[in-house]
Design a protein around this motif. Structure first.
Motif, PDB file in Angstrom:
ATOM      1  N   GLY A 131      38.032  47.874  38.971  1.00  0.00           N
ATOM      2  CA  GLY A 131      37.726  47.002  37.845  1.00  0.00           C
ATOM      3  C   GLY A 131      38.906  46.129  37.474  1.00  0.00           C
ATOM      4  N   ASP A 132      38.861  45.606  36.253  1.00  0.00           N
ATOM      5  CA  ASP A 132      39.940  44.720  35.786  1.00  0.00           C
ATOM      6  C   ASP A 132      40.704  45.327  34.616  1.00  0.00           C
ATOM      7  N   ARG A 133      40.605  46.657  34.428  1.00  0.00           N
ATOM      8  CA  ARG A 133      41.229  47.278  33.264  1.00  0.00           C
ATOM      9  C   ARG A 133      42.746  47.126  33.267  1.00  0.00           C
ATOM     10  N   PHE A 134      43.339  46.954  34.459  1.00  0.00           N
ATOM     11  CA  PHE A 134      44.795  46.853  34.518  1.00  0.00           C
ATOM     12  C   PHE A 134      45.300  45.423  34.339  1.00  0.00           C
ATOM     13  N   LEU A 135      44.389  44.446  34.274  1.00  0.00           N
ATOM     14  CA  LEU A 135      44.840  43.064  34.103  1.00  0.00           C
ATOM     15  C   LEU A 135      45.525  42.850  32.760  1.00  0.00           C
ATOM     16  N   GLY A 136      45.247  43.720  31.802  1.00  0.00           N
ATOM     17  CA  GLY A 136      45.929  43.602  30.512  1.00  0.00           C
ATOM     18  C   GLY A 136      47.433  43.705  30.643  1.00  0.00           C
ATOM     19  N   HIS A 137      47.898  44.337  31.717  1.00  0.00           N
ATOM     20  CA  HIS A 137      49.338  44.526  31.893  1.00  0.00           C
ATOM     21  C   HIS A 137      50.047  43.269  32.390  1.00  0.00           C
ATOM     22  N   VAL A 138      49.296  42.243  32.765  1.00  0.00           N
ATOM     23  CA  VAL A 138      49.945  40.984  33.127  1.00  0.00           C
ATOM     24  C   VAL A 138      49.606  39.880  32.122  1.00  0.00           C
ATOM     25  N   GLU A 139      48.948  40.250  31.014  1.00  0.00           N
ATOM     26  CA  GLU A 139      48.635  39.250  29.988  1.00  0.00           C
ATOM     27  C   GLU A 139      49.890  38.661  29.376  1.00  0.00           C
ATOM     28  N   ARG A 140      50.938  39.463  29.253  1.00  0.00           N
ATOM     29  CA  ARG A 140      52.154  39.008  28.558  1.00  0.00           C
ATOM     30  C   ARG A 140      53.169  38.363  29.495  1.00  0.00           C
ATOM     31  N   THR A 141      52.891  38.336  30.781  1.00  0.00           N
ATOM     32  CA  THR A 141      53.851  37.766  31.720  1.00  0.00           C
ATOM     33  C   THR A 141      53.926  36.252  31.560  1.00  0.00           C
ATOM     34  N   ARG A 142      55.037  35.698  32.020  1.00  0.00           N
ATOM     35  CA  ARG A 142      55.231  34.252  31.952  1.00  0.00           C
ATOM     36  C   ARG A 142      54.741  33.541  33.209  1.00  0.00           C
ATOM     37  N   VAL A 143      54.663  34.262  34.316  1.00  0.00           N
ATOM     38  CA  VAL A 143      54.263  33.646  35.579  1.00  0.00           C
ATOM     39  C   VAL A 143      53.590  34.705  36.445  1.00  0.00           C
ATOM     40  N   LEU A 144      52.637  34.267  37.265  1.00  0.00           N
ATOM     41  CA  LEU A 144      51.970  35.149  38.218  1.00  0.00           C
ATOM     42  C   LEU A 144      52.373  34.771  39.637  1.00  0.00           C
ATOM     43  N   LEU A 145      52.664  35.765  40.446  1.00  0.00           N
ATOM     44  CA  LEU A 145      52.883  35.559  41.873  1.00  0.00           C
ATOM     45  C   LEU A 145      51.634  36.059  42.585  1.00  0.00           C
ATOM     46  N   HIS A 146      50.864  35.121  43.116  1.00  0.00           N
ATOM     47  CA  HIS A 146      49.597  35.437  43.775  1.00  0.00           C
ATOM     48  C   HIS A 146      49.852  35.583  45.269  1.00  0.00           C
ATOM     49  N   LEU A 147      49.767  36.798  45.756  1.00  0.00           N
ATOM     50  CA  LEU A 147      50.012  37.068  47.164  1.00  0.00           C
ATOM     51  C   LEU A 147      48.695  37.110  47.935  1.00  0.00           C
ATOM     52  N   VAL A 148      48.650  36.372  49.024  1.00  0.00           N
ATOM     53  CA  VAL A 148      47.493  36.377  49.923  1.00  0.00           C
ATOM     54  C   VAL A 148      47.976  36.854  51.286  1.00  0.00           C
ATOM     55  N   SER A 149      47.377  37.920  51.782  1.00  0.00           N
ATOM     56  CA  SER A 149      47.833  38.518  53.028  1.00  0.00           C
ATOM     57  C   SER A 149      47.473  37.644  54.231  1.00  0.00           C
ATOM     58  N   ALA A 150      48.422  37.550  55.147  1.00  0.00           N
ATOM     59  CA  ALA A 150      48.177  36.827  56.394  1.00  0.00           C
ATOM     60  C   ALA A 150      47.187  37.569  57.285  1.00  0.00           C
ATOM     61  N   GLN A 151      46.878  38.822  56.949  1.00  0.00           N
ATOM     62  CA  GLN A 151      45.889  39.575  57.721  1.00  0.00           C
ATOM     63  C   GLN A 151      44.457  39.109  57.440  1.00  0.00           C
ATOM     64  N   GLU A 152      44.268  38.388  56.324  1.00  0.00           N
ATOM     65  CA  GLU A 152      42.930  37.921  55.964  1.00  0.00           C
ATOM     66  C   GLU A 152      42.470  36.840  56.939  1.00  0.00           C
ATOM     67  N   GLU A 153      41.235  36.984  57.423  1.00  0.00           N
ATOM     68  CA  GLU A 153      40.673  35.955  58.282  1.00  0.00           C
ATOM     69  C   GLU A 153      40.462  34.658  57.515  1.00  0.00           C
ATOM     70  N   ASP A 154      39.999  34.800  56.259  1.00  0.00           N
ATOM     71  CA  ASP A 154      39.746  33.638  55.409  1.00  0.00           C
ATOM     72  C   ASP A 154      40.702  33.695  54.219  1.00  0.00           C
ATOM     73  N   VAL A 155      41.883  33.108  54.374  1.00  0.00           N
ATOM     74  CA  VAL A 155      42.885  33.175  53.301  1.00  0.00           C
ATOM     75  C   VAL A 155      42.439  32.371  52.092  1.00  0.00           C
ATOM     76  N   ALA A 156      41.724  31.273  52.316  1.00  0.00           N
ATOM     77  CA  ALA A 156      41.238  30.470  51.192  1.00  0.00           C
ATOM     78  C   ALA A 156      40.228  31.269  50.376  1.00  0.00           C
ATOM     79  N   GLY A 157      39.328  31.977  51.063  1.00  0.00           N
ATOM     80  CA  GLY A 157      38.348  32.798  50.359  1.00  0.00           C
ATOM     81  C   GLY A 157      39.007  33.927  49.594  1.00  0.00           C
ATOM     82  N   ALA A 158      40.043  34.521  50.183  1.00  0.00           N
ATOM     83  CA  ALA A 158      40.763  35.597  49.498  1.00  0.00           C
ATOM     84  C   ALA A 158      41.409  35.077  48.216  1.00  0.00           C
TER      85      ALA A 158
END
Length: 336
Positions: free
Chosen positions: A227-254
């Motif tokens: 679920g998304d219950r842990f997203l509250g722990h990044v509500e107070r952050t100033r910036v997000l680092l969105h990591l997309v794995s190179a193992q994904e066949e469709d990185v755009a979809g990920a």
């Protein structure tokens, strides 16, 4: 130590002590009269944000907090002692809600911040308090006022400068372990991370805190996966680092999957400054890397960073990018 970010607690402040009914009777003393003292005040229930805690696990084992009652008044105009107060110590970033889990009482966002959750009852007046010219021998006293009692919810939202988001096995825990002294569990299967982890990263002499949360999957806002219950722990952050794995066949979809879950969660997460990075690039050859970088750039509208925490590629550049955004938002005074 186990991680717990929500707890239900019962609190009760102390009742005030009763006033005393007493009369002075001493041999060879010409004038007697009432000398009953007042009762003491009941203890308060306080909550305080302290350093060194990052979980509410203590409240799994202690869920009732009761302050002491005030001592009753006594003869010879002796006032009862006040009841001892109780202080609940919680991590910085803890929110306190009423029993309905919606009404916010207080948000403890800084170390040392205190708040009185329940006030103790006042002590009752002794009969000496009621003596007057027309009533010189009152034979009554007030009882102490009752304390307050309620059930509250504690909800922890970790305070960090940067947050790591992405699908499971995107390399978030490896990134955190590489650039900080945190030691999250790392394994080659989904949902290795079951609770948020914090670490302090240092680049060019500047320190900042990074939070790694369990991975999101499609439908997380509807409870799919963890679920998304842990997203509250990044509500107070100033910036997000969105990591997309190179193992994904469709990185755009990920990328779009996680972005959609952030938007569905709300609370301004989708509007936060975002740095996108293609992780685990050590598994790709040059042609595959160029193709996936181009696909990810089309999806996010910017050129993504390229990194591999395992071999140390691009880590310094990623940390510097995070540092720059954190410094910029600090100057602007923007923080969630």
């Amino acid at each position: 130590m186990k991680f717990l970010d929500e707890a239900k607690v019962y609190i009760r402040s102390g009742d005030g002590g009763a006033g005393a009914v007493s009369f002075r009777r001493e041999k060879f003393i010409e004038f007697g009269g009432p000398d009953g003292g007042d009762g003491g005040r009941g203890g308060d229930v306080w909550i305080e944000a302290v350093n060194g805690l990052n979980t509410l696990i203590d409240f799994r084992y202690q869920q009732h907090f009761k302050a002491s009652i005030g001592v009753h008044g006594m003869g010879r105009n002796r006032t009862g002692a006040n009841g001892a107060s109780v202080t609940m110590k919680v991590p910085v970033g803890t929110q306190i809600f009423e029993e309905d889990k919606e009404t916010l009482i207080v948000d403890l966002v800084s170390e040392g911040q205190r708040f009185r959750l329940a006030a103790g009852g006042n002590g009752g007046f002794g009969n000496a308090h009621f003596k007057s010219s027309t009533n010189q021998a009152p034979n009554w006293a007030n009882p102490g006022l009752p304390g307050e009692e309620k059930t509250i919810w504690l909800r922890l939202k970790l305070i960090a400068d940067a947050g790591l988001v992405g699908l499971p096995n995107a390399g978030k825990s490896t990134f955190l372990a590489t650039c900080t002294r945190a030691r999250p569990k790392i394994a080659n299967y989904p949902f290795t991370t079951l609770h948020p982890n914090l670490g302090v990263a240092t680049v060019d002499g500047r320190e900042f805190i990074i939070a790694d949360i369990p991975g999101l999957i499609e439908g997380a806002h509807e409870g799919v996966g963890l679920g998304d219950r842990f997203l509250g722990h990044v509500e107070r952050t100033r910036v997000l680092l969105h990591l997309v794995s190179a193992q994904e066949e469709d990185v755009a979809g990920a990328y779009r999957t996680v972005k959609h879950e952030l938007e569905a969660y709300g609370e301004g997460l989708a509007d936060k400054p975002e740095i996108v990075a293609l992780s685990q690039i050590d598994i790709l050859d040059e042609d595959e890397r160029r193709q996936k970088v181009a696909a990810l750039a089309d999806a996010c509208g910017k050129t993504p960073l390229q990194l591999s925490a395992v071999v140390g590629l691009g880590m310094t550049e990623a940390l510097r990018a995070l540092r720059d955004v954190i410094a910029e938002t600090s100057r602007d005074g923007t923080a969630d």
